[in-house]
Design a protein around this motif. Structure first.
Motif, PDB file in Angstrom:
ATOM      1  N   ILE A   1      -7.273  16.281  21.803  1.00  0.00           N
ATOM      2  CA  ILE A   1      -6.409  17.328  21.247  1.00  0.00           C
ATOM      3  C   ILE A   1      -5.212  16.740  20.500  1.00  0.00           C
ATOM      4  N   ALA A   2      -4.446  15.883  21.166  1.00  0.00           N
ATOM      5  CA  ALA A   2      -3.253  15.344  20.511  1.00  0.00           C
ATOM      6  C   ALA A   2      -3.617  14.462  19.323  1.00  0.00           C
ATOM      7  N   ARG A   3      -4.615  13.635  19.471  1.00  0.00           N
ATOM      8  CA  ARG A   3      -4.985  12.715  18.384  1.00  0.00           C
ATOM      9  C   ARG A   3      -5.358  13.457  17.104  1.00  0.00           C
ATOM     10  N   PRO A   4      -6.289  14.436  17.134  1.00  0.00           N
ATOM     11  CA  PRO A   4      -6.592  15.137  15.873  1.00  0.00           C
ATOM     12  C   PRO A   4      -5.400  15.892  15.300  1.00  0.00           C
ATOM     13  N   LEU A   5      -4.541  16.436  16.160  1.00  0.00           N
ATOM     14  CA  LEU A   5      -3.341  17.105  15.668  1.00  0.00           C
ATOM     15  C   LEU A   5      -2.442  16.119  14.932  1.00  0.00           C
ATOM     16  N   LEU A   6      -2.195  14.969  15.541  1.00  0.00           N
ATOM     17  CA  LEU A   6      -1.319  13.975  14.931  1.00  0.00           C
ATOM     18  C   LEU A   6      -1.922  13.424  13.645  1.00  0.00           C
ATOM     19  N   LEU A   7      -3.226  13.176  13.639  1.00  0.00           N
ATOM     20  CA  LEU A   7      -3.872  12.681  12.419  1.00  0.00           C
ATOM     21  C   LEU A   7      -3.750  13.700  11.293  1.00  0.00           C
ATOM     22  N   ARG A   8      -3.876  14.972  11.624  1.00  0.00           N
ATOM     23  CA  ARG A   8      -3.700  15.999  10.593  1.00  0.00           C
ATOM     24  C   ARG A   8      -2.268  15.989  10.074  1.00  0.00           C
ATOM     25  N   MET A   9      -1.307  15.861  10.964  1.00  0.00           N
ATOM     26  CA  MET A   9       0.089  15.799  10.551  1.00  0.00           C
ATOM     27  C   MET A   9       0.360  14.556   9.698  1.00  0.00           C
ATOM     28  N   MET A  10      -0.374  13.485   9.955  1.00  0.00           N
ATOM     29  CA  MET A  10      -0.211  12.243   9.199  1.00  0.00           C
ATOM     30  C   MET A  10      -0.893  12.308   7.833  1.00  0.00           C
ATOM     31  N   GLY A  11      -1.739  13.334   7.610  1.00  0.00           N
ATOM     32  CA  GLY A  11      -2.447  13.465   6.345  1.00  0.00           C
ATOM     33  C   GLY A  11      -3.778  12.763   6.311  1.00  0.00           C
ATOM     34  N   ALA A  12      -4.328  12.432   7.477  1.00  0.00           N
ATOM     35  CA  ALA A  12      -5.615  11.735   7.522  1.00  0.00           C
ATOM     36  C   ALA A  12      -6.735  12.667   7.077  1.00  0.00           C
ATOM     37  N   ALA A  13      -7.621  12.147   6.231  1.00  0.00           N
ATOM     38  CA  ALA A  13      -8.747  12.943   5.757  1.00  0.00           C
ATOM     39  C   ALA A  13      -9.810  13.093   6.835  1.00  0.00           C
ATOM     40  N   ASP A  14     -10.012  12.052   7.630  1.00  0.00           N
ATOM     41  CA  ASP A  14     -11.062  12.046   8.653  1.00  0.00           C
ATOM     42  C   ASP A  14     -10.402  12.121  10.021  1.00  0.00           C
ATOM     43  N   GLN A  15     -10.544  13.271  10.674  1.00  0.00           N
ATOM     44  CA  GLN A  15      -9.909  13.474  11.974  1.00  0.00           C
ATOM     45  C   GLN A  15     -10.927  13.612  13.099  1.00  0.00           C
ATOM     46  N   GLU A  16     -12.209  13.668  12.762  1.00  0.00           N
ATOM     47  CA  GLU A  16     -13.243  13.945  13.748  1.00  0.00           C
ATOM     48  C   GLU A  16     -13.891  12.653  14.224  1.00  0.00           C
ATOM     49  N   PRO A  17     -13.816  12.337  15.513  1.00  0.00           N
ATOM     50  CA  PRO A  17     -14.540  11.170  16.016  1.00  0.00           C
ATOM     51  C   PRO A  17     -16.037  11.424  16.007  1.00  0.00           C
TER      52      PRO A  17
ATOM     53  N   ALA B   1       0.844  -1.197   0.000  1.00  0.00           N
ATOM     54  CA  ALA B   1       0.000   0.000   0.000  1.00  0.00           C
ATOM     55  C   ALA B   1       0.876   1.243   0.000  1.00  0.00           C
ATOM     56  N   PRO B   2       0.510   2.268  -0.811  1.00  0.00           N
ATOM     57  CA  PRO B   2       1.223   3.545  -0.768  1.00  0.00           C
ATOM     58  C   PRO B   2       0.700   4.394   0.387  1.00  0.00           C
ATOM     59  N   VAL B   3       1.519   4.642   1.386  1.00  0.00           N
ATOM     60  CA  VAL B   3       1.071   5.334   2.597  1.00  0.00           C
ATOM     61  C   VAL B   3       1.979   6.511   2.906  1.00  0.00           C
ATOM     62  N   ARG B   4       1.468   7.426   3.734  1.00  0.00           N
ATOM     63  CA  ARG B   4       2.307   8.512   4.223  1.00  0.00           C
ATOM     64  C   ARG B   4       3.366   7.950   5.178  1.00  0.00           C
ATOM     65  N   ARG B   5       4.509   8.591   5.163  1.00  0.00           N
ATOM     66  CA  ARG B   5       5.543   8.195   6.112  1.00  0.00           C
ATOM     67  C   ARG B   5       5.007   8.213   7.538  1.00  0.00           C
ATOM     68  N   ALA B   6       5.417   7.225   8.315  1.00  0.00           N
ATOM     69  CA  ALA B   6       4.984   7.182   9.711  1.00  0.00           C
ATOM     70  C   ALA B   6       5.493   8.415  10.454  1.00  0.00           C
ATOM     71  N   LEU B   7       4.625   8.989  11.242  1.00  0.00           N
ATOM     72  CA  LEU B   7       4.996  10.160  12.027  1.00  0.00           C
ATOM     73  C   LEU B   7       5.967   9.740  13.129  1.00  0.00           C
ATOM     74  N   ARG B   8       7.065  10.470  13.263  1.00  0.00           N
ATOM     75  CA  ARG B   8       8.064  10.174  14.296  1.00  0.00           C
ATOM     76  C   ARG B   8       7.737  11.007  15.540  1.00  0.00           C
ATOM     77  N   VAL B   9       7.436  10.323  16.625  1.00  0.00           N
ATOM     78  CA  VAL B   9       6.995  10.995  17.846  1.00  0.00           C
ATOM     79  C   VAL B   9       7.857  10.545  19.013  1.00  0.00           C
TER      80      VAL B   9
END
Length: 417
Positions: free
Chosen positions: A321-337, A182-190
């Motif tokens: 707070i942290a989860r939606p921020l990280l998902l946005r940084m990861m390029g996720a289209a859906d960040q809202e639970p 699968a073509p995916v975004r690079r894993a976020l380094r945290v």
């Protein structure tokens, strides 16, 4: 005369509403752009880097949905049994090798390609097999039990869109079009830190006044669940110089830094000062409970997320707070639970002007409707209350009192994993 307070969230100053804080997150961060290609077996939870289109129809041919007999519908009688000779047999993975002929039936099995011309399949349970014939009762509909080519995916159509956080069913869908990777975004380094002179690693002995570090391990597990590449940088002492040096050292090789503790206003809370000295801090006091002292900042290009010290506040602010921020940084289209409406099984009073999140479990009430029951222990340090709850009842800023039976929004923990 001054009045004492039992509200640990009551000290002065203007608090930032949660929605404003989340908007600031959206405005200040951009997703990583680098791509990886990973095997499907390790792609769960990763963010799809680009649209995936279907290279062919799925299924690639018309096929039988059941075990039975393939026929021409027009060979059947609308009001009497039809008796047809059985002239062939097709199993999954095989073909008949010719088109069907009027006046015949072919034994066929689930998933087998439909021979050309046949348009209807009778379930074997509805038929009577004889000596080289099959008797078919009336009443079947044209096209019954026949799956069309492209019924699942049409050639050239969108399979999954860029920004999709891959779920098990998505992995199966990619495999169904022949992909092994699968073509995916690079894993976020945290990088993850804890702070506190009283905090100890699990497994060592505890002297009086010391506690084990639950926060760091919970955060690392949550980050791993998001598909991040996690670096454990241990426990920092309560010294501004040590915290600043550790943050500066980690910033160069990571996309985000997460700490817990040290974000309040006490004399031993040094994280806020360290970040302000070496980077920038965008906000740090939110109108929420639990978890008011939260910060977002930057350190040498890395995002900084400072969470509270109490374990429940850590996990709740990570989810919100942290989860939606990280998902946005990861390029996720859906960040809202997504929340679900439930009725409360408890009464509560709260201070207007802040949003509160009440740990609750769900039970079935009268008539089968879901009812939220408040956990009896609501302290920000009672981590077992999260383990024993199903999610959070959300009390809006304008709510001052809530009566049993009120319909409220409920955030299931399954939505923020």
């Amino acid at each position: 005369m001054s009045q004492l307070t039992d509200d640990c969230f009551s000290f002065g100053g203007v608090l930032m509403p949660l929605d404003e804080a989340l908007q600031r997150l959206r405005d200040r961060v951009s997703p990583v752009t680098e791509e990886d290609t990973v095997p499907l077996a390790t792609a769960l939870g990763r963010i799809l880097a680009r649209d995936v289109m279907a290279p062919f129809d799925v299924p690639p041919h018309d096929n039988a949905a059941v075990d039975g007999y393939a026929v021409f519908f027009d060979d059947l009688s609308p009001d009497a049994d039809a008796v047809l000779p059985v002239t062939g047999r097709v199993a999954a993975g095989q073909t008949l090798g010719r088109a069907g002929r009027r006046g015949e039936a072919v034994r066929i099995f689930t998933g087998a390609p439909m021979p050309g011309g046949f348009d209807t399949v009778l379930m074997q349970e509805d038929c009577r097999a004889g000596d080289g014939t099959v008797t078919i009762p009336p009443g079947i509909k044209r096209g019954a039990n026949r799956r069309s080519a492209g019924e699942d995916l049409a050639r050239g159509g969108l399979v999954l869109g860029q920004g999709r956080r891959l779920r098990p069913e998505d992995i199966g869908l990619l495999a169904s079009i022949g992909l092994r990777e699968a073509p995916v975004r690079r894993a976020l380094r945290v990088a993850v830190f804890s702070t506190g002179d009283e905090v100890r690693e699990p497994g060592v002995g505890l002297e009086p006044g010391a506690i084990y570090d639950a926060n760091r391990f919970a955060l690392m597990a949550a980050l791993a669940g998001l598909g991040c590449a996690v670096t454990d940088l241990g426990i920092l002492p309560d010294r501004e110089d040590a915290i600043r040096a550790a943050l500066e050292g980690a910033a160069a090789g990571h996309d985000a830094l997460i700490t817990s503790g040290g974000m309040s206003t006490g004399e031993e809370d040094h994280v806020k000062a360290a970040v302000e000295a070496a980077g920038s801090l965008h906000f740090w006091r939110l109108a929420i409970k639990p978890g008011r002292p939260v910060a977002l900042g930057r350190m040498d290009g890395a995002a900084f997320i400072g969470l509270p010290g109490n374990p429940v506040a850590v996990m709740v602010t990570f989810m919100l707070i942290a989860r939606p921020l990280l998902l946005r940084m990861m390029g996720a289209a859906d960040q809202e639970p997504r929340t679900v409406p439930v009725r409360t099984g408890f009464a509560v009073k709260k201070k207007p002007g802040r949003r509160e999140f009440v740990r609750s479990r769900l039970v079935r009430g009268d008539g089968g409707a879901l009812v939220a029951l408040k956990h009896p222990r609501d302290g920000a340090g009672v981590l077992s209350s999260l383990a024993e709850s199903d999610g959070l009842v959300i009390l809006g800023e304008d709510v001052a009192r809530l009566e049993p039976g009120t319909v409220v929004d409920f955030l299931p923990f399954s939505e923020v994993r």
